[in-house]
Design a protein around this motif. Sequence first.
Motif, PDB file in Angstrom:
ATOM      1  N   SER A 115       0.812  -1.217   0.000  1.00 23.64           N
ATOM      2  CA  SER A 115       0.000   0.000   0.000  1.00 23.64           C
ATOM      3  C   SER A 115       0.845   1.267   0.000  1.00 23.64           C
ATOM      4  O   SER A 115       0.425   2.301  -0.544  1.00 23.64           O
ATOM      5  N   ASP A 116       2.051   1.199   0.571  1.00 25.06           N
ATOM      6  CA  ASP A 116       2.925   2.374   0.593  1.00 25.06           C
ATOM      7  C   ASP A 116       3.333   2.815  -0.806  1.00 25.06           C
ATOM      8  O   ASP A 116       3.770   3.945  -1.004  1.00 25.06           O
ATOM      9  N   PHE A 117       3.205   1.919  -1.787  1.00 25.81           N
ATOM     10  CA  PHE A 117       3.611   2.220  -3.157  1.00 25.81           C
ATOM     11  C   PHE A 117       2.488   2.848  -3.985  1.00 25.81           C
ATOM     12  O   PHE A 117       2.724   3.261  -5.123  1.00 25.81           O
ATOM     13  N   LEU A 118       1.293   2.917  -3.449  1.00 23.43           N
ATOM     14  CA  LEU A 118       0.125   3.344  -4.214  1.00 23.43           C
ATOM     15  C   LEU A 118      -0.256   4.781  -3.911  1.00 23.43           C
ATOM     16  O   LEU A 118      -0.033   5.272  -2.801  1.00 23.43           O
ATOM     17  N   ILE A 119      -0.843   5.440  -4.910  1.00 19.50           N
ATOM     18  CA  ILE A 119      -1.484   6.736  -4.685  1.00 19.50           C
ATOM     19  C   ILE A 119      -2.875   6.677  -5.298  1.00 19.50           C
ATOM     20  O   ILE A 119      -3.133   5.897  -6.230  1.00 19.50           O
ATOM     21  N   PRO A 120      -3.806   7.495  -4.788  1.00 19.16           N
ATOM     22  CA  PRO A 120      -5.154   7.507  -5.372  1.00 19.16           C
ATOM     23  C   PRO A 120      -5.129   8.077  -6.789  1.00 19.16           C
ATOM     24  O   PRO A 120      -4.340   8.965  -7.107  1.00 19.16           O
ATOM     25  N   CYS A 282      10.834   8.840  -5.703  1.00 21.36           N
ATOM     26  CA  CYS A 282      10.282  10.164  -5.420  1.00 21.36           C
ATOM     27  C   CYS A 282       9.291  10.091  -4.250  1.00 21.36           C
ATOM     28  O   CYS A 282       8.410   9.224  -4.225  1.00 21.36           O
ATOM     29  N   PRO A 283       9.409  10.988  -3.252  1.00 22.69           N
ATOM     30  CA  PRO A 283       8.498  10.947  -2.097  1.00 22.69           C
ATOM     31  C   PRO A 283       7.038  11.080  -2.520  1.00 22.69           C
ATOM     32  O   PRO A 283       6.712  11.776  -3.488  1.00 22.69           O
ATOM     33  N   THR A 284       6.182  10.422  -1.777  1.00 24.57           N
ATOM     34  CA  THR A 284       4.764  10.364  -2.123  1.00 24.57           C
ATOM     35  C   THR A 284       4.115  11.740  -2.290  1.00 24.57           C
ATOM     36  O   THR A 284       3.370  11.946  -3.260  1.00 24.57           O
ATOM     37  N   PRO A 285       4.335  12.708  -1.403  1.00 26.27           N
ATOM     38  CA  PRO A 285       3.680  14.014  -1.605  1.00 26.27           C
ATOM     39  C   PRO A 285       4.046  14.670  -2.932  1.00 26.27           C
ATOM     40  O   PRO A 285       3.194  15.285  -3.582  1.00 26.27           O
ATOM     41  N   ARG A 286       5.311  14.525  -3.362  1.00 27.22           N
ATOM     42  CA  ARG A 286       5.716  15.144  -4.629  1.00 27.22           C
ATOM     43  C   ARG A 286       5.103  14.396  -5.812  1.00 27.22           C
ATOM     44  O   ARG A 286       4.696  15.014  -6.799  1.00 27.22           O
ATOM     45  N   ARG A 287       5.026  13.082  -5.729  1.00 27.28           N
ATOM     46  CA  ARG A 287       4.436  12.353  -6.855  1.00 27.28           C
ATOM     47  C   ARG A 287       2.935  12.626  -6.943  1.00 27.28           C
ATOM     48  O   ARG A 287       2.381  12.726  -8.036  1.00 27.28           O
ATOM     49  N   TRP A 291       1.032  14.169 -10.243  1.00 30.03           N
ATOM     50  CA  TRP A 291      -0.136  13.538 -10.858  1.00 30.03           C
ATOM     51  C   TRP A 291      -1.349  14.460 -10.865  1.00 30.03           C
ATOM     52  O   TRP A 291      -2.126  14.470 -11.835  1.00 30.03           O
ATOM     53  N   GLU A 292      -1.514  15.247  -9.834  1.00 26.86           N
ATOM     54  CA  GLU A 292      -2.645  16.187  -9.827  1.00 26.86           C
ATOM     55  C   GLU A 292      -2.491  17.232 -10.920  1.00 26.86           C
ATOM     56  O   GLU A 292      -3.466  17.645 -11.549  1.00 26.86           O
ATOM     57  N   ARG A 293      -1.273  17.663 -11.179  1.00 29.25           N
ATOM     58  CA  ARG A 293      -1.051  18.617 -12.266  1.00 29.25           C
ATOM     59  C   ARG A 293      -1.306  17.993 -13.633  1.00 29.25           C
ATOM     60  O   ARG A 293      -1.748  18.660 -14.565  1.00 29.25           O
ATOM     61  N   LEU A 294      -1.047  16.696 -13.743  1.00 32.01           N
ATOM     62  CA  LEU A 294      -1.223  16.025 -15.030  1.00 32.01           C
ATOM     63  C   LEU A 294      -2.683  15.900 -15.452  1.00 32.01           C
ATOM     64  O   LEU A 294      -2.965  15.585 -16.612  1.00 32.01           O
TER      65      LEU A 294
END
Length: 337
Positions: A115-120, A282-287, A291-294
Amino acid sequence: MVNKDTFKALVVDKAESEPSELVATLKQLTVADLPEEDVLIQVDYSTLNYKEGLGFANRNKIFRFFPMVPGVDLAGTVVESNSPDFNPGDQVILNGWSVGERYWGGYAQMARIKSDFLIPLPQGMDTRKAMSIGTAGYTAMLMVMTLEEAGVTPGSGPVIVTGATGGVGGNAVAILARLGYEVTALTRSRQASIHDYLRQIGAKEIAGGEEWTMMPSPLETQKWAGAVDNVGSKVLARVLSEMKYGGCVAACGLAGGSDLPATVMPFILRGVSLRGVDSVWCPTPRRIAAWERLVTDISDKALANINKTIPLEDVPRYAKEILAGNITGHIVIDVNA
């Protein structure tokens, strides 16, 4: 809905007759075959990158354990979760973290992922668009963010993107153009169709020529306010020598080599900076920010021009082509096709 009892996966293992060679086989697996991680995902799409090309060719020790299900990317839906951060029905993205190298990855219809590897999945994006962007587009966004943080703006002057026909390069061209930058795309190809493609995704100018195969002088004529480099070696050395005063180069690739035959002159006489960009750790907050910008910072029209979709069974063939430099743009893998 994929049948959880059996599902397709592309499994890579060492050849019995010659361990230095790898064999990729499309197999039927069960959930019991998957690694013990805390989130089970039904995969919709993955991607093919240069890194997988190296892996299938058994170069650079990309695949660390065997058997291996490759795929550094995936997007899909949570089916089961023992994590408080994700629930069944959540849509998620995975990029990097050595998945597809040390851990089983996205070349399967089902995957168990830490789960640590995932982002919404960001709002306003579906799983197909997420993998049309993939690690290539996510890395490109990190490169653009790095230039912005160095003070390179659309008004600073031209920005060059090397390796522009590749996945990261093409996405970088498209993002920069969308944000208003004047983009020059560097390609070794002289084909009119390739130049047309680069202009369609946002390049204003096309660069190339024999000089890009030669060692530059320590300082060449100043041309670029910023640069996105995917090539390394002599190409990066030339880019550095041609940077404008105070310019920044964001570098993430080594398609042309891992060496850097340059001098310190651009750094100490023109205040140029060279900043490395890593997408794997890359740290989760930066990734998440990338992704939000994309959602908005790359156009659907550009993505349609950049991407080609293939089924899982075609991955080994395209892996050879991407390593040979015969792929223009980015490859999406529909694991359910």
